[in-house]
Design a protein around this motif. Structure first.
Motif, short mmCIF file in Angstrom:
data_model
loop_
_atom_site.label_atom_id
_atom_site.label_comp_id
_atom_site.label_asym_id
_atom_site.label_seq_id
_atom_site.Cartn_x
_atom_site.Cartn_y
_atom_site.Cartn_z
N GLY A 201 0.82 -1.21 0.00
CA GLY A 201 0.00 0.00 0.00
C GLY A 201 0.84 1.25 0.00
O GLY A 201 1.84 1.35 -0.71
N LYS A 202 0.45 2.22 0.83
CA LYS A 202 1.16 3.50 0.91
C LYS A 202 2.36 3.39 1.84
O LYS A 202 2.40 2.60 2.75
N GLU A 203 3.36 4.25 1.59
CA GLU A 203 4.56 4.37 2.44
C GLU A 203 5.26 3.03 2.64
O GLU A 203 5.68 2.69 3.75
N TYR B 18 6.42 4.71 -1.99
CA TYR B 18 7.61 4.18 -1.32
C TYR B 18 8.25 5.26 -0.46
O TYR B 18 8.15 6.45 -0.74
N GLU B 19 8.96 4.82 0.57
CA GLU B 19 9.91 5.68 1.24
C GLU B 19 11.18 5.69 0.39
O GLU B 19 11.55 4.68 -0.22
N ARG B 20 11.84 6.84 0.33
CA ARG B 20 12.94 7.07 -0.61
C ARG B 20 14.04 6.01 -0.54
O ARG B 20 14.42 5.43 -1.56
N ILE B 21 14.56 5.76 0.65
CA ILE B 21 15.75 4.91 0.75
C ILE B 21 15.44 3.48 0.31
O ILE B 21 16.23 2.86 -0.41
N HIS B 22 14.29 2.96 0.72
CA HIS B 22 14.00 1.57 0.38
C HIS B 22 13.78 1.41 -1.13
O HIS B 22 14.19 0.41 -1.71
N ARG B 23 13.14 2.38 -1.77
CA ARG B 23 12.99 2.30 -3.23
C ARG B 23 14.36 2.25 -3.88
O ARG B 23 14.61 1.43 -4.78
N ASN B 24 15.27 3.13 -3.42
CA ASN B 24 16.62 3.13 -3.98
C ASN B 24 17.30 1.78 -3.77
O ASN B 24 18.00 1.26 -4.65
N ASN B 25 17.12 1.21 -2.58
CA ASN B 25 17.76 -0.06 -2.28
C ASN B 25 17.23 -1.19 -3.14
O ASN B 25 17.98 -2.09 -3.56
#
Length: 914
Positions: free
Chosen positions: A791-793, A820-827
């Motif tokens: 879902g969200k976040e 997504y939260e920024r860092i986890h999307r990047n990861n």
């Protein structure tokens, strides 16, 4: 345009420095630098200094120098952080990955010695110590001895890295918390580096493998958390590709009232900014209120940037910064910082106000005493509302006005207060008598079982720590004691804390209440609270009690602090002491007594609370520069345990096949010098169906390892007894343990097995309930790819690289969520996992997806940033649901990493080619 055209010379204390003057861009009518937020100006300097026409182009510089308040689409720039900060939980797997990369380079016929950090790396060992022992003067020594007993293999790896890699420093265990050590010592503010025949000065910048790297923003240093895999790329000389951010300005006015702490302020800021929405944005603080906030106050706010969702919460350099550098024994840095920042327009005065994407205002005078909980840092609760808040947690109703009127009416002549029971369902009345070490006490819903003064957020602030000591002194004078039910601990982020508490004569009073020094490390804030008394844990479990922890930390997610503690509240160190004395959270400390003295007289919190003037005097008299000089003069030496570790310098690491802590990871198994282009994802199965706000604590292995879960069963199979399991964090260098612990949080809610909680899912098409790991391995045998629906976040919380690594190793090829939260999307991108989002207004529920479908994702060939892909979900009866999803590969570099299967294969291929 050539960067050298902007080089100038600055002389400080008789020494010449070359610097790159961003104000020349405005003088030449290239970009109006004076309108830019200070944080953006630092990015401008970075790209100007690094502009080479290849990696950093003139167009990149102009893009960031021409910063806009909003962007219709992401504009990517190559940013070069000056250094990398690590803690041991994320640092160990990063070192393991580098060691594995050296092996891969050797196996491909290359020189493994080429794999080295190319920018300075500082790793602080702070995440492993656990509160096994407390309440005695031996607690610190016993906990450190236990730490080495559990983590000797990991620490040998880190010491090997220290002597085997270039450009790699380690701050040994028992020294402090990485963010506080960074703030008090490692932070340069302005770096001076040899460059040819001279020295170049430029802003200190960094990325860190912990989301709370943002604490350093308090002194004008740009830094934020990234995943370990991104940090490794930066270490290996790769730029950090980022979208030019929006910047939210927060204008501070007024000053904090008497009795209000920086913790109260940050909880208000967190609530305000989380409600406003600042995810993936910079937040920059300015305004007349800044002059009333010390650097430690600012650090409290900057530290909790991840909690309010921002990339960072930035405070530009000003006079307070210079004062702090001098107080922490960095006089030469203060002189260079003042001269340099004033020369290039990075020194803040109230005379100028940059432009911001949006501007918010906060009057510091409106802040009130607060806590946050029971499971999210942004859920602020006024101190006066705590009793009612906990009543609602238990499903009760509480009328504070009626209670206040009742207490006013029923004071007896001695000042005692008579109490009525709270009117609600019987759950709140439950109490059970237990025996603890021969003493009888009661435990029930709302009782405090953990009270911890911990974490860099608050122990960096002398005012709240000396305040806690003064409150303890006043409580001891009144004859108050802490219930044996409460596990108390003091775990500062710096050894300087104990120096000034002892100098102020306050340690004996904290110890009298059980707050003995237990560790220099993160401890309770990251879930290393250690075990409760077996009788306490048994009673909680047997009766499903809702007991509480109160801690001066920054995170309180479900099952994070202790798996048996449901309600966790963030508070200032002073309130931690107060609630330890009260023994329960279902109390209104603004009107009810905190306890009774030996004569039965009530003692109220406001009678114990120290005056601000008293705190100020003790801080001024006892927080001394000489403490910083002494403690940080020996910060890299290590204790007797560290010195006793025997390691041998070598180019490649000697893996120990029987180790259950350190294993060679499989990321380079079957490595090919040319990547295979991505193709259509066909007939994937939904591995999990999750809701909103699934944190990295839910995804990543964290905390204790349950013996009945796959990771515990694996360790038992390897001959490890349950009492030797240690924590997931301590075993981050062993992928076999970590992949078994991914998505295995006991509180994760997978709708496929609702209402059951924990690491379970349904294996299709059999619809057999299995542990997540077992189901993933079954799908792997059948060559079935997996997707996760959320879902969200999705992925909010700490920058846990294992949340992405474990996702990849379980065979999950795509994650489809609302945001997504920024860092986890990047990861995820860094591990070659495709992050997707539903189109606005759509989600799994609106589309009728229940997780039983097979999923085909089309359009991966020729993938581009933010490309719209077609998804076909086929039900068991053959019905097809077709919809579109957006690939959250936000930049060209994201696409490159995805096509290579992640950052590490990409970097290795690049090093081999060049």
């Amino acid at each position: 345009m050539n960067a050298k055209e902007f080089a100038k010379t600055l002389t400080v204390d008789g020494r010449d420095y070359t610097y790159y003057d961003i104000r020349e861009l405005e003088a030449r009518n290239i970009a109006p630098i004076g309108r830019l937020p200070f944080s953006i100006r630092i990015l401008v300097e970075n790209l100007l200094r690094k502009m080479d026409g290849k990696v950093v182009r003139e167009a990149d510089l102009k893009a960031v120098a021409g910063w806009q308040k909003q962007y219709d689409a992401p504009v990517e720039i190559p940013y070069h952080p000056a250094r990398v900060l690590m803690q041991d939980f994320t640092g160990v797997p990063a070192v393991v990955d580098l060691a594995a990369m050296r092996d891969a380079m050797r196996d491909q016929g290359g020189d493994p010695a080429r794999i080295n950090p190319l920018v300075p790396v500082e790793l602080i060992v702070d995440h492993s110590v656990q509160i096994d022992y407390y309440g005695t003067t031996r607690s610190l020594e016993d906990n450190v001895a236990k730490e080495y007993e559990r983590n000797g293999e990991r620490y040998k790896l880190l010491k090997w890295a220290q002597i085997s890699f270039d450009n790699f420093k380690v701050v040994p265990p028992n020294s402090g918390i990485c963010h506080q050590v960074n703030l008090e010592h490692l932070g340069r503010v302005v770096i001076a580096d040899p460059d040819g025949d001279g020295t170049v000065a430029y802003p200190d910048t960094l990325v860190g493998t912990d989301s709370h790297t943002t604490m350093i923003n308090a002194i004008g240093v740009m830094g934020w958390g990234v995943g370990g895999i991104e940090a490794e790329a930066v270490m290996l000389g790769q730029p950090y590709y980022m979208a030019i951010p929006e910047v939210i300005g927060v204008k501070l006015s007024g000053r904090l009232r008497e009795g209000i702490t920086a913790t109260d302020l940050v909880l208000r800021v967190t609530e305000m900014l989380r409600n406003h929405g600042v995810v993936e944005k910079f937040v920059e603080f300015f305004g007349p209120g800044l002059k009333h906030l010390s650097v430690p106050d600012r650090a409290t706010i900057a530290n909790m940037s991840p909690e309010y969702g921002a990339t960072m919460g930035f405070f530009p350099v000003d006079d307070k910064t210079l004062e702090y550098l001098r107080m922490t024994d960095r006089e030469p840095q203060a002189a260079l910082t003042e001269a340099y920042t004033k020369a290039v327009g990075l020194f803040y005065t109230e005379s100028e106000q940059p432009e911001y994407t949006q501007m918010l205002e906060l009057d510091l005078d409106t802040v009130e005493p607060s806590l946050a909980g029971p499971a999210r840092p942004q859920d602020r609760i006024a101190l006066s509302a705590m009793k009612g808040a906990f009543a609602k947690i238990l499903g009760c109703e509480y009328d504070r006005d009626a209670e206040l009127a009742h207490i006013s009416k029923f004071h007896d002549e001695s000042g005692n207060v008579t109490h009525r029971p709270l009117k609600c369902r019987p759950l709140v009345q439950r109490e059970f008598e237990i025996a603890l070490n021969g003493r009888h006490t009661k435990i029930g819903d709302g009782h405090v079982v953990i009270a911890a003064i911990t974490s860099c957020t608050n122990t960096s602030n002398p005012h709240v720590l000396i305040g806690a000591g003064l409150l303890a002194k006043a409580a001891v004078a009144r004859g108050l004691k802490v219930s044996p039910l409460v596990k108390t601990s003091l775990a500062p982020g710096s050894k300087v804390v104990v120096d000034y508490l002892e100098a102020a004569g306050l340690m004996p009073y904290l110890e009298a209440l059980g707050f003995h020094l237990a560790a220099f490390g993160c401890t309770t804030c990251i879930g290393n609270s250690g075990p409760l008394h077996p009788e306490v844990e048994r009673t909680i479990s047997d009766h499903n009690l809702n007991v509480a922890a109160v801690l001066s930390g920054n995170r309180n997610f479900e099952a994070r602090i202790h798996q048996n503690v449901k309600s966790n509240f963030l508070a200032s160190p002073m309130l931690v002491v107060a609630y330890a004395l009260a023994g329960r959270v279902d109390i209104d400390l603004t009107i009810e007594p905190i306890g009774l003295d030996p004569n039965g007289r009530p003692v109220f919190l406001d009678e114990l609370w120290p005056a601000l003037a008293t705190v100020d005097t003790l801080v001024r008299d006892h927080v001394k520069q000489e403490f910083y000089t002494r403690e940080y003069g020996r910060i890299f030496d290590g204790d007797q345990f560290w010195k006793a570790l025997e390691v041998t310098e070598s180019t490649t690491y000697a893996w120990e096949p029987q180790s259950t802590y350190i294993k060679k990871p499989p990321y380079f198994d079957g490595f090919q010098t040319t990547p295979t282009p991505p193709t259509q994802l066909e007939k994937a199965r939904a591995f999990l169906l999750l809701g909103d706000t699934v944190t990295t604590d839910h995804i990543s292995p964290a905390g204790a390892i349950p013996k009945e879960y796959p990771a515990g069963l694996h360790l038992i199979e390897k001959g490890v007894e349950p009492d030797q399991f240690n924590s997931y964090g301590s075993r981050r260098g062993n992928h076999e343990v970590m992949m078994r612990g991914t998505f295995a949080n006991v509180r994760i809610k997978n709708k496929l097995v609702a209402p059951k909680e924990g690491g379970w899912t349904l294996k299709f098409p059999e619809k057999e309930e299995m542990f997540n790991y077992d189901a993933a391995m079954a799908y792997h045998k059948e060559n079935i790819p997996l997707v996760v629906l959320g879902g969200k976040e999705y992925g909010t919380g700490s920058s846990r690289d294992w949340a992405a690594k474990g996702t990849h190793l379980l065979g999950i090829e795509a994650v489809l969520t609302e945001s997504y939260e920024r860092i986890h999307r990047n990861n995820l991108v860094g591990m070659g996992v495709l992050p997707l989002v539903f189109k606005p207004g759509e989600n799994a529920e609106t589309l009728g997806l229940d997780g039983s479908e097979t999923y085909t994702i089309e359009g991966l060939a020729g993938i581009k940033p933010r490309k719209t892909l077609k998804v076909r979900a086929v039900k068991e009866d053959g019905k097809e649901i077709a919809f579109e999803a957006i690939a959250r590969l936000d930049t060209d570099v994201d696409v490159t990493y995805f096509e290579h299967g992640g950052i590490l294969p990409y970097v290795l291929r690049k090093l081999m080619a060049g």
